[in-house]
Design a protein around this motif. Structure first.
Motif, PDB file in Angstrom:
ATOM      1  N   LEU A 181       0.825  -1.206   0.000  1.00  0.00           N
ATOM      2  CA  LEU A 181       0.000   0.000   0.000  1.00  0.00           C
ATOM      3  C   LEU A 181       0.864   1.263   0.000  1.00  0.00           C
ATOM      4  CD1 LEU A 181      -2.716  -1.195   2.540  1.00  0.00           C
ATOM      5  CD2 LEU A 181      -3.091  -0.683   0.121  1.00  0.00           C
ATOM      6  N   GLN A 182       1.965   1.216   0.719  1.00  0.00           N
ATOM      7  CA  GLN A 182       2.854   2.382   0.776  1.00  0.00           C
ATOM      8  C   GLN A 182       3.621   2.586  -0.527  1.00  0.00           C
ATOM      9  OE1 GLN A 182       5.156   1.503   4.298  1.00  0.00           O
ATOM     10  NE2 GLN A 182       3.752   2.628   5.637  1.00  0.00           N
ATOM     11  N   ALA A 183       3.735   1.532  -1.312  1.00  0.00           N
ATOM     12  CA  ALA A 183       4.504   1.612  -2.558  1.00  0.00           C
ATOM     13  C   ALA A 183       3.668   2.039  -3.756  1.00  0.00           C
ATOM     14  CB  ALA A 183       5.148   0.259  -2.849  1.00  0.00           C
ATOM     15  N   ARG A 184       2.408   2.360  -3.529  1.00  0.00           N
ATOM     16  CA  ARG A 184       1.510   2.712  -4.646  1.00  0.00           C
ATOM     17  C   ARG A 184       2.095   3.868  -5.460  1.00  0.00           C
ATOM     18  NH1 ARG A 184      -2.879   6.370  -4.998  1.00  0.00           N
ATOM     19  NH2 ARG A 184      -2.617   6.884  -2.790  1.00  0.00           N
ATOM     20  N   SER A 185       2.080   3.686  -6.773  1.00  0.00           N
ATOM     21  CA  SER A 185       2.579   4.704  -7.698  1.00  0.00           C
ATOM     22  C   SER A 185       1.789   4.579  -8.989  1.00  0.00           C
ATOM     23  CB  SER A 185       4.068   4.477  -7.985  1.00  0.00           C
ATOM     24  OG  SER A 185       4.246   3.268  -8.725  1.00  0.00           O
ATOM     25  N   PRO A 186       1.803   5.600  -9.847  1.00  0.00           N
ATOM     26  CA  PRO A 186       1.089   5.492 -11.122  1.00  0.00           C
ATOM     27  C   PRO A 186       1.526   4.274 -11.942  1.00  0.00           C
ATOM     28  CG  PRO A 186       1.692   7.775 -10.716  1.00  0.00           C
ATOM     29  CD  PRO A 186       2.352   6.966  -9.651  1.00  0.00           C
ATOM     30  N   GLU A 187       2.806   3.973 -11.927  1.00  0.00           N
ATOM     31  CA  GLU A 187       3.292   2.827 -12.702  1.00  0.00           C
ATOM     32  C   GLU A 187       2.782   1.515 -12.121  1.00  0.00           C
ATOM     33  OE1 GLU A 187       5.483   6.383 -13.243  1.00  0.00           O
ATOM     34  OE2 GLU A 187       5.281   5.220 -11.376  1.00  0.00           O
ATOM     35  N   LEU A 188       2.811   1.410 -10.799  1.00  0.00           N
ATOM     36  CA  LEU A 188       2.325   0.186 -10.153  1.00  0.00           C
ATOM     37  C   LEU A 188       0.819   0.039 -10.340  1.00  0.00           C
ATOM     38  CD1 LEU A 188       3.397  -2.203  -8.502  1.00  0.00           C
ATOM     39  CD2 LEU A 188       2.806  -0.923  -6.426  1.00  0.00           C
ATOM     40  N   GLU A 189       0.106   1.165 -10.304  1.00  0.00           N
ATOM     41  CA  GLU A 189      -1.342   1.119 -10.536  1.00  0.00           C
ATOM     42  C   GLU A 189      -1.655   0.549 -11.915  1.00  0.00           C
ATOM     43  OE1 GLU A 189      -2.693   4.978  -7.804  1.00  0.00           O
ATOM     44  OE2 GLU A 189      -2.596   5.142  -9.980  1.00  0.00           O
ATOM     45  N   GLN A 190      -0.976   1.014 -12.933  1.00  0.00           N
ATOM     46  CA  GLN A 190      -1.275   0.538 -14.285  1.00  0.00           C
ATOM     47  C   GLN A 190      -0.952  -0.941 -14.448  1.00  0.00           C
ATOM     48  OE1 GLN A 190      -3.151   2.334 -16.324  1.00  0.00           O
ATOM     49  NE2 GLN A 190      -3.104   3.722 -14.560  1.00  0.00           N
ATOM     50  N   GLU A 191       0.134  -1.376 -13.836  1.00  0.00           N
ATOM     51  CA  GLU A 191       0.471  -2.805 -13.850  1.00  0.00           C
ATOM     52  C   GLU A 191      -0.628  -3.615 -13.163  1.00  0.00           C
ATOM     53  OE1 GLU A 191       2.687  -6.430 -14.149  1.00  0.00           O
ATOM     54  OE2 GLU A 191       3.040  -4.485 -15.118  1.00  0.00           O
ATOM     55  N   LEU A 192      -1.064  -3.138 -12.008  1.00  0.00           N
ATOM     56  CA  LEU A 192      -2.094  -3.830 -11.244  1.00  0.00           C
ATOM     57  C   LEU A 192      -3.408  -3.878 -12.012  1.00  0.00           C
ATOM     58  CD1 LEU A 192      -3.283  -5.046  -8.610  1.00  0.00           C
ATOM     59  CD2 LEU A 192      -3.669  -2.693  -7.840  1.00  0.00           C
ATOM     60  N   PHE A 193      -3.849  -2.748 -12.568  1.00  0.00           N
ATOM     61  CA  PHE A 193      -5.140  -2.702 -13.241  1.00  0.00           C
ATOM     62  C   PHE A 193      -5.154  -3.614 -14.468  1.00  0.00           C
ATOM     63  CE2 PHE A 193      -5.571   1.932 -11.590  1.00  0.00           C
ATOM     64  CZ  PHE A 193      -5.867   1.456 -10.329  1.00  0.00           C
ATOM     65  N   SER A 194      -4.043  -3.666 -15.177  1.00  0.00           N
ATOM     66  CA  SER A 194      -3.957  -4.551 -16.337  1.00  0.00           C
ATOM     67  C   SER A 194      -4.128  -6.008 -15.923  1.00  0.00           C
ATOM     68  CB  SER A 194      -2.610  -4.349 -17.039  1.00  0.00           C
ATOM     69  OG  SER A 194      -2.468  -5.244 -18.117  1.00  0.00           O
ATOM     70  N   ARG A 195      -3.470  -6.383 -14.837  1.00  0.00           N
ATOM     71  CA  ARG A 195      -3.602  -7.759 -14.352  1.00  0.00           C
ATOM     72  C   ARG A 195      -5.009  -8.021 -13.819  1.00  0.00           C
ATOM     73  NH1 ARG A 195       1.784 -10.014 -11.407  1.00  0.00           N
ATOM     74  NH2 ARG A 195       3.364  -8.701 -12.408  1.00  0.00           N
ATOM     75  N   ALA A 196      -5.574  -7.035 -13.132  1.00  0.00           N
ATOM     76  CA  ALA A 196      -6.915  -7.211 -12.562  1.00  0.00           C
ATOM     77  C   ALA A 196      -7.951  -7.423 -13.664  1.00  0.00           C
ATOM     78  CB  ALA A 196      -7.274  -5.999 -11.705  1.00  0.00           C
ATOM     79  N   ARG A 197      -7.844  -6.678 -14.744  1.00  0.00           N
ATOM     80  CA  ARG A 197      -8.784  -6.855 -15.856  1.00  0.00           C
ATOM     81  C   ARG A 197      -8.628  -8.244 -16.484  1.00  0.00           C
ATOM     82  NH1 ARG A 197      -7.242  -1.425 -16.784  1.00  0.00           N
ATOM     83  NH2 ARG A 197      -5.787  -2.010 -18.458  1.00  0.00           N
ATOM     84  N   ALA A 198      -7.385  -8.702 -16.602  1.00  0.00           N
ATOM     85  CA  ALA A 198      -7.152 -10.026 -17.177  1.00  0.00           C
ATOM     86  C   ALA A 198      -7.745 -11.113 -16.292  1.00  0.00           C
ATOM     87  CB  ALA A 198      -5.655 -10.252 -17.373  1.00  0.00           C
ATOM     88  N   VAL A 199      -7.619 -10.966 -14.983  1.00  0.00           N
ATOM     89  CA  VAL A 199      -8.192 -11.945 -14.053  1.00  0.00           C
ATOM     90  C   VAL A 199      -9.713 -11.915 -14.125  1.00  0.00           C
ATOM     91  CG1 VAL A 199      -8.470 -12.505 -11.613  1.00  0.00           C
ATOM     92  CG2 VAL A 199      -6.197 -11.987 -12.525  1.00  0.00           C
ATOM     93  N   ARG A 200     -10.278 -10.718 -14.154  1.00  0.00           N
ATOM     94  CA  ARG A 200     -11.740 -10.612 -14.254  1.00  0.00           C
ATOM     95  C   ARG A 200     -12.247 -11.299 -15.522  1.00  0.00           C
ATOM     96  NH1 ARG A 200     -13.245  -4.872 -15.426  1.00  0.00           N
ATOM     97  NH2 ARG A 200     -12.858  -5.608 -17.545  1.00  0.00           N
ATOM     98  N   ARG A 201     -11.568 -11.086 -16.639  1.00  0.00           N
ATOM     99  CA  ARG A 201     -11.990 -11.718 -17.904  1.00  0.00           C
ATOM    100  C   ARG A 201     -11.959 -13.230 -17.810  1.00  0.00           C
ATOM    101  NH1 ARG A 201      -8.369  -7.904 -20.334  1.00  0.00           N
ATOM    102  NH2 ARG A 201      -9.529  -6.033 -20.943  1.00  0.00           N
ATOM    103  N   ARG A 202     -11.005 -13.764 -17.052  1.00  0.00           N
ATOM    104  CA  ARG A 202     -10.869 -15.211 -16.925  1.00  0.00           C
ATOM    105  C   ARG A 202     -12.133 -15.829 -16.333  1.00  0.00           C
ATOM    106  NH1 ARG A 202      -6.053 -16.230 -13.354  1.00  0.00           N
ATOM    107  NH2 ARG A 202      -5.135 -14.818 -14.904  1.00  0.00           N
ATOM    108  N   TYR A 203     -12.793 -15.113 -15.453  1.00  0.00           N
ATOM    109  CA  TYR A 203     -13.970 -15.659 -14.770  1.00  0.00           C
ATOM    110  C   TYR A 203     -15.294 -15.112 -15.306  1.00  0.00           C
ATOM    111  CZ  TYR A 203     -10.668 -17.646 -11.506  1.00  0.00           C
ATOM    112  OH  TYR A 203      -9.637 -18.373 -10.969  1.00  0.00           O
ATOM    113  N   TYR A 204     -15.313 -13.857 -15.656  1.00  0.00           N
ATOM    114  CA  TYR A 204     -16.580 -13.216 -16.011  1.00  0.00           C
ATOM    115  C   TYR A 204     -16.574 -12.581 -17.400  1.00  0.00           C
ATOM    116  CZ  TYR A 204     -17.685 -13.724 -11.033  1.00  0.00           C
ATOM    117  OH  TYR A 204     -17.931 -14.218  -9.779  1.00  0.00           O
ATOM    118  N   GLY A 205     -15.483 -12.732 -18.131  1.00  0.00           N
ATOM    119  CA  GLY A 205     -15.400 -12.043 -19.404  1.00  0.00           C
ATOM    120  C   GLY A 205     -15.400 -10.543 -19.187  1.00  0.00           C
ATOM    121  N   ASP A 206     -15.976  -9.818 -20.139  1.00  0.00           N
ATOM    122  CA  ASP A 206     -16.110  -8.369 -19.997  1.00  0.00           C
ATOM    123  C   ASP A 206     -17.553  -7.985 -19.687  1.00  0.00           C
ATOM    124  OD1 ASP A 206     -13.462  -7.285 -20.342  1.00  0.00           O
ATOM    125  OD2 ASP A 206     -13.555  -8.009 -22.402  1.00  0.00           O
TER     126      ASP A 206
END
Length: 346
Positions: A23-48
């Motif tokens: 949580l303390q390491a949050r940065s714009p770069e880390l956010e974009q990495e995280l969101f990209s992975r989160a969307r990919a995980v969501r698609r795996r189970y629920y698609g879009d």
């Protein structure tokens, strides 16, 4: 920090200290990495797919006096209301015609809405719309009451713990409420067989990264079907009227983390996000969320359900604006679907 995100994505347990570090390491770069992975995980189970719920705020009476909530019993400036059984059923009929297949009945802990009355209401909704899910969100109750409502046909229950840290809980609530009972209710709901939703406020007064870490540890332990989080927003008739709002970007970051931690969770882009930013719904979905809950309450009472100031409940946040919501979701590559939107088990 990517190593911690890898650890989270592979469902490895994380310590309190690791959560704080992330949580303390949050940065714009880390956010974009995280969101990209989160969307990919969501698609795996629920698609879009984006699931929509029709939110019916059926009473703004509440016996509790929580320091952050505009519905608190000490708020003598609030114009109180209760929808009748007939008004609620009419909301459901309208919602069904608009394509909603889940109705969320949310209200304060209102003694006038007795357990039997709510059970009768749930049964009536299920009889009229057997292909729909009913979600209740009416606070802490004895286990026997939760069982009564489940037996009447309720499918899901939302009960945000607000904070899993006991000391912080007492900063936000009056002495008669306890964090132990709040958590006990969630375990009762899970044992009965509800699809259970918990959640917390981001940026509530006094909150620290260590307390957010406690929330993530508790949610990992509970493994709920739904998690609702949103930024703290002040309400002018509460003791926290002058406190700053929670941080939009931290809320989005936590949504992404929740998606990785619980890959099949149902994760709303909440009204509070839409209140804080006109594009809040879209930002939430892009961070890994997959549920929207437009307001299906009668227009005349929407501004009276005053949890916080300037609540988004009209325009595109209204259930009647479903077509507009569909266009907005399509613009970010997602599709609003006519579906109960049940939790998918791993």
């Amino acid at each position: 920090m990517k190593a911690l995100i890898d650890q989270l994505e592979h469902r490895h347990e994380m310590s309190r200290e690791e959560w704080i570090t992330l949580l303390q390491a949050r940065s714009p770069e880390l956010e974009q990495e995280l969101f990209s992975r989160a969307r990919a995980v969501r698609r795996r189970y629920y698609g879009d797919r984006v699931f929509i719920r029709g939110l019916i705020e059926f009473t703004n009476h509440c016996k509790n006096d929580c320091y952050y909530c505009g519905l608190r019993r000490s708020n003598l400036h609030l114009q109180r209301y209760r929808l009748s059984r007939q008004e609620i059923l009419a909301c459901c009929r309208e919602g069904y015609d608009l394509g909603y297949r889940t109705f969320v009945l949310q209200g304060g802990e209102d003694p006038a809405w007795t357990p039997d009355k709510i059970a009768d209401l749930v049964a009536a909704i299920k009889a009229a719309h057997p292909d729909c899910a009913v979600t209740l969100s009416v606070g802490e109750q004895p286990r026997a009451v939760y069982q009564l409502w489940f037996d009447a046909g309720a499918d899901r229950y939302l009960l945000r713990q607000e904070t899993a840290d006991n000391a912080h809980y007492h900063q936000l609530h009056p002495p008669e409420l306890s964090p132990e009972n709040r958590k006990h209710c969630l375990w009762d709901l899970k044992a009965i067989g509800y699809q259970v939703g918990c959640g917390f406020m981001v940026g509530s007064p006094g909150q620290t990264e260590a307390q957010l870490a406690e929330d993530m540890l508790f949610i990992r332990q509970l493994e709920p079907d739904m998690v609702g989080i949103g930024p703290f927003l002040p309400q002018h008739d509460t003791p926290f009227r002058d406190k700053p709002a929670g941080d939009l970007h931290l809320t989005l970051f936590l949504l992404g983390l929740l998606r990785l931690m619980l890959p099949n969770v149902l994760l709303p882009a909440t009204t509070a996000l839409a209140t804080l930013d006109p594009k809040g719904r879209e930002l939430g979905i892009l961070a890994g969320a997959n549920v929207c809950m437009p307001n299906l309450s009668p227009p005349g009472v929407r501004d009276k359900y005053a949890l916080y100031d300037n609540k988004a409940c009209t325009g595109d946040e209204a259930a009647q604006s479903r077509r507009s919501l569909e266009r907005r979701m399509q613009a970010i590559g997602c599709q609003v679907v006519v579906d109960r939107g049940d939790h998918i088990s791993l």
